[in-house]
Design an enzyme around this catalytic site. Sequence first.
Site, mmCIF file in Angstrom:
data_model
loop_
_atom_site.group_PDB
_atom_site.id
_atom_site.type_symbol
_atom_site.label_atom_id
_atom_site.label_comp_id
_atom_site.label_asym_id
_atom_site.label_seq_id
_atom_site.Cartn_x
_atom_site.Cartn_y
_atom_site.Cartn_z
ATOM 1 N N LYS A 14 28.729 17.154 21.552
ATOM 2 C CA LYS A 14 28.492 16.698 22.927
ATOM 3 C C LYS A 14 28.811 17.840 23.874
ATOM 4 O O LYS A 14 29.965 18.249 24.018
ATOM 5 C CB LYS A 14 29.355 15.474 23.245
ATOM 6 C CG LYS A 14 29.026 14.847 24.600
ATOM 7 C CD LYS A 14 29.879 13.634 24.882
ATOM 8 C CE LYS A 14 29.419 12.938 26.154
ATOM 9 N NZ LYS A 14 29.386 13.855 27.318
ATOM 10 N N TRP A 15 27.779 18.359 24.531
ATOM 11 C CA TRP A 15 27.905 19.554 25.363
ATOM 12 C C TRP A 15 28.292 19.194 26.794
ATOM 13 O O TRP A 15 27.914 18.134 27.303
ATOM 14 C CB TRP A 15 26.584 20.328 25.371
ATOM 15 C CG TRP A 15 26.077 20.619 24.004
ATOM 16 C CD1 TRP A 15 25.174 19.892 23.283
ATOM 17 C CD2 TRP A 15 26.488 21.700 23.157
ATOM 18 N NE1 TRP A 15 24.990 20.447 22.042
ATOM 19 C CE2 TRP A 15 25.774 21.555 21.931
ATOM 20 C CE3 TRP A 15 27.370 22.762 23.300
ATOM 21 C CZ2 TRP A 15 25.928 22.439 20.876
ATOM 22 C CZ3 TRP A 15 27.526 23.640 22.251
ATOM 23 C CH2 TRP A 15 26.813 23.482 21.055
#
Length: 311
Positions: A14-15
């Site tokens: 998850k960026w």
Amino acid sequence: MLDAEGRGWAAEPKWDGFRAQLAVWPGGRVLLRSRQGTDMTASFPEIRAAALAQLPADTGLDGELVVWEHGRLAFERLQQRLAWRGRGAAEGAGQWPAHFVVFDLVRADGADLTGWPYERRRAALEALFTDHRLEAPLTLCPSTTDPAVARAWLKWTAAGLEGLCFKRLDQPYTGGVRAWRKYKVRTTTEAIIGAVTGTLEPPRTVLLGRYDAAGRLQYVGRSTTLSARLGRALGDVLVPPAGAYPWQGWTFSAGWGTQRTLDIVLVEPAVVLEVAADVARDGAGRFRHPARPHRIRTDVEVGQVALFGEF
């Protein structure tokens, strides 16, 4: 974690960036837009140029815009880039180049792939990167069904990775993220209460600070809504400032991306609060998302709290 999800799920990092869709249409038209539909193409000319040079026509991608600075994801630089157009956008691309991390293929050769299951779309996405030799600033997001690999990715939180997303292998594409499961990494830390929203008895949320090396109290973030129990406990120990106050005259935003400001009540910076904060920080170490309050640390002196800028 992935092993808790059971079989039939894939994990992706998850960026800490902007969710975005990138489309190349026949005739050389490129559109980079946010999940809300905002056209961001002009602000990121390097992404447009890469899409024209590398992607076949009639292709649609879903992914995350990110910017790296000093070895960390820098969300605030993305915000600055979004406001720039024309010559400013070109200068921004040179100073803070963006990458588009692709995690889904929704259109290929003019065909709508949204009805395909994730596993099939993922295979097509990997083939797209291989067959067309796609390269930076277009980047393929990792994906795994191996719990050990997913756990290893959590070490990337030092570089600003927020956690993991879990997606069902048999799931068709949905435009939002409600069908995903998310795991966010949180760390427990301490900060000094410098102000509150609501009233002193009881406060609704608290604004947190840390002293810098020069002895100035700097703002680091805001809490989520306090529980009734913790609010009452803080109401018993928080008092108005006794003298000159470092935040006098300051204004505080209600959140990232909003112009709304908070109405606050200043307090004497003498109470330490333990909070759980996720790893999304700005370059100075401020919390980008509200921190979850845990407990008052009567056993920790203000001078023992980590300095501003220390993660």
